[in-house]
Design an enzyme around this catalytic site. Structure first.
Site, short mmCIF file in Angstrom:
data_model
loop_
_atom_site.label_atom_id
_atom_site.label_comp_id
_atom_site.label_asym_id
_atom_site.label_seq_id
_atom_site.Cartn_x
_atom_site.Cartn_y
_atom_site.Cartn_z
N ASP A 190 -56.59 3.47 6.84
CA ASP A 190 -55.53 2.52 7.15
C ASP A 190 -55.09 2.66 8.60
O ASP A 190 -55.09 3.76 9.16
CB ASP A 190 -54.33 2.78 6.22
CG ASP A 190 -53.30 1.68 6.31
OD1 ASP A 190 -53.65 0.53 6.65
OD2 ASP A 190 -52.11 1.95 6.02
N ASN B 273 -56.03 0.25 11.27
CA ASN B 273 -56.85 -0.40 12.30
C ASN B 273 -56.07 -1.45 13.07
O ASN B 273 -56.12 -1.51 14.31
CB ASN B 273 -58.08 -1.06 11.67
CG ASN B 273 -59.07 -0.05 11.13
OD1 ASN B 273 -59.10 1.10 11.55
ND2 ASN B 273 -59.88 -0.48 10.18
N ARG C 229 -52.76 -1.86 13.37
CA ARG C 229 -51.67 -1.29 14.16
C ARG C 229 -52.19 -0.59 15.41
O ARG C 229 -51.56 -0.64 16.47
CB ARG C 229 -50.87 -0.31 13.29
CG ARG C 229 -49.76 -0.99 12.48
CD ARG C 229 -49.26 -0.11 11.38
NE ARG C 229 -50.24 -0.04 10.28
CZ ARG C 229 -50.22 0.90 9.34
NH1 ARG C 229 -49.31 1.85 9.38
NH2 ARG C 229 -51.11 0.87 8.38
N TRP C 230 -53.35 0.05 15.28
CA TRP C 230 -53.95 0.67 16.47
C TRP C 230 -54.26 -0.38 17.52
O TRP C 230 -53.98 -0.19 18.71
CB TRP C 230 -55.21 1.43 16.07
CG TRP C 230 -55.91 2.07 17.23
CD1 TRP C 230 -55.68 3.32 17.74
CD2 TRP C 230 -56.93 1.47 18.05
NE1 TRP C 230 -56.49 3.54 18.83
CE2 TRP C 230 -57.28 2.43 19.04
CE3 TRP C 230 -57.58 0.25 18.04
CZ2 TRP C 230 -58.24 2.18 20.01
CZ3 TRP C 230 -58.55 0.00 19.00
CH2 TRP C 230 -58.86 0.95 19.97
N HIS D 276 -60.66 -2.97 13.91
CA HIS D 276 -61.64 -2.76 12.84
C HIS D 276 -62.96 -2.23 13.40
O HIS D 276 -63.63 -1.41 12.77
CB HIS D 276 -61.86 -4.06 12.07
CG HIS D 276 -60.64 -4.52 11.31
ND1 HIS D 276 -59.99 -3.71 10.41
CD2 HIS D 276 -59.97 -5.70 11.32
CE1 HIS D 276 -58.96 -4.37 9.90
NE2 HIS D 276 -58.93 -5.57 10.44
N ASN E 23 -57.13 -7.33 -0.19
CA ASN E 23 -57.36 -7.73 1.20
C ASN E 23 -57.69 -9.21 1.35
O ASN E 23 -57.65 -9.76 2.46
CB ASN E 23 -58.46 -6.90 1.83
CG ASN E 23 -58.04 -5.49 2.17
OD1 ASN E 23 -58.87 -4.58 2.27
ND2 ASN E 23 -56.74 -5.26 2.34
N ARG F 267 -48.80 5.81 0.00
CA ARG F 267 -49.11 5.26 -1.31
C ARG F 267 -50.63 5.16 -1.45
O ARG F 267 -51.36 5.22 -0.46
CB ARG F 267 -48.47 3.89 -1.50
CG ARG F 267 -48.80 2.88 -0.40
CD ARG F 267 -48.14 1.53 -0.65
NE ARG F 267 -48.42 0.59 0.42
CZ ARG F 267 -47.66 0.43 1.51
NH1 ARG F 267 -46.56 1.16 1.66
NH2 ARG F 267 -47.99 -0.44 2.44
N GLU G 62 -55.24 15.99 -4.90
CA GLU G 62 -54.24 16.39 -3.91
C GLU G 62 -54.14 15.28 -2.88
O GLU G 62 -55.16 14.79 -2.36
CB GLU G 62 -54.65 17.70 -3.24
CG GLU G 62 -54.67 18.89 -4.17
CD GLU G 62 -53.30 19.23 -4.70
OE1 GLU G 62 -52.32 19.16 -3.92
OE2 GLU G 62 -53.19 19.58 -5.89
#
Length: 253
Positions: A28, A30, A32-33, A45, A76, A202, A215
């Site tokens: 998760d 891509n 925002r980067w 992406h 998506n 999440r 974990e």
């Protein structure tokens, strides 16, 4: 907990039992980067594919056996069609460019998810990746594409129910184990650890059934920035945890 590779390229571990057999990653961040760097989301992406390549190499180098990446979810489809189309184009590019190398590295590719709604050529490429690496055994790469955990469970339960209805299975055999055997991920073991990048906390419908006792490691780094150092960090966190599976911990003993 994670040792440096020996001179022969094979990592040496002080405690091999601390290494997870199966790691899942929710890739998760891509978009925002790209936004942070003043670039179009499609560029995020593209950099995400580079991060995937590095992570697959690192997973093999560090001695993992199974890695499953969440590359396109059934949710998506709600994104702008231009972005969905760009994601399909990147999948095409990844398979065409990397399949030969992955095959030569003895990597077996498995694809999890439904083919409903996918372009025909994308389905063909996914099938090709699975078929051409079917005989490999050194490392298992799972690609969750057009995948949703709840949808997967529903399909598995339907398959078991149909076998009961036709007499192929007895109703008493409709068990958790039966559903597990009919999941897309079979025969992958359940994930020991699920990593999520991108600052969210999440699972987003990823390995919903299989991840019941995984974990969870949430990392602030955005996916295009992920690589071997971040994978090492996550493995260190995993090795420091005590897994109880509903039982009592060592201190209670």
């Amino acid at each position: 907990m994670i040792a440096q590779p020996a001179s022969n390229g094979i990592p040496e571990y002080a405690d091999p039992s601390s290494l997870p057999a199966h790691v899942g990653i929710i890739m998760d961040g891509n978009g925002r980067w790209a936004t942070r760097n003043g670039l179009p989301r499609s560029m995020g992406h593209e950099r995400g594919v580079d991060a995937l390549r590095e992570t697959v190499r690192a997973a093999q180098k560090l001695g993992l056996s199974y890695l499953t990446v969440y590359s396109f979810s059934t949710e998506n489809w709600r994104r702008p069609m231009a972005e969905v189309t760009a994601l399909f184009a990147l999948l095409r590019h990844f398979i065409k460019k990397d399949l030969k190398r992955l095959k030569s590295e003895n990597v077996k590719i498995s694809v999890f998810g439904t083919r409903a709604g996918l372009p025909e050529d994308v389905c063909s490429l996914l099938d090709m990746a699975v078929e051409e690496t079917a005989g490999n055994s050194r490392f298992n790469l799972g690609i969750a594409f057009n995948y949703g955990g709840r949808e997967e469970i529903a399909r598995a339960a339907k398959q078991v129910a149909e076998k009961v209805a036709t007499g192929e299975m007895a109703i008493e055999d409709f068990t958790e184990e039966a559903i597990s055997r009919h999941l897309d991920t079979h025969p992958f073991p359940d994930p020991d650890m699920i990593i999520r990048t991108g600052q969210e906390h999440r699972l987003s419908n990823f390995l919903t059934w299989q991840g019941a006792y995984a974990e969870l490691v949430f990392m602030d780094v955005l996916w295009p920035e992920f690589g071997e150092p971040q994978l090492r960090e996550a493995l260190e966190k995993f090795g420091a945890r005590e897994r109880r599976f509903g039982g009592l911990g060592k201190e209670a003993g």
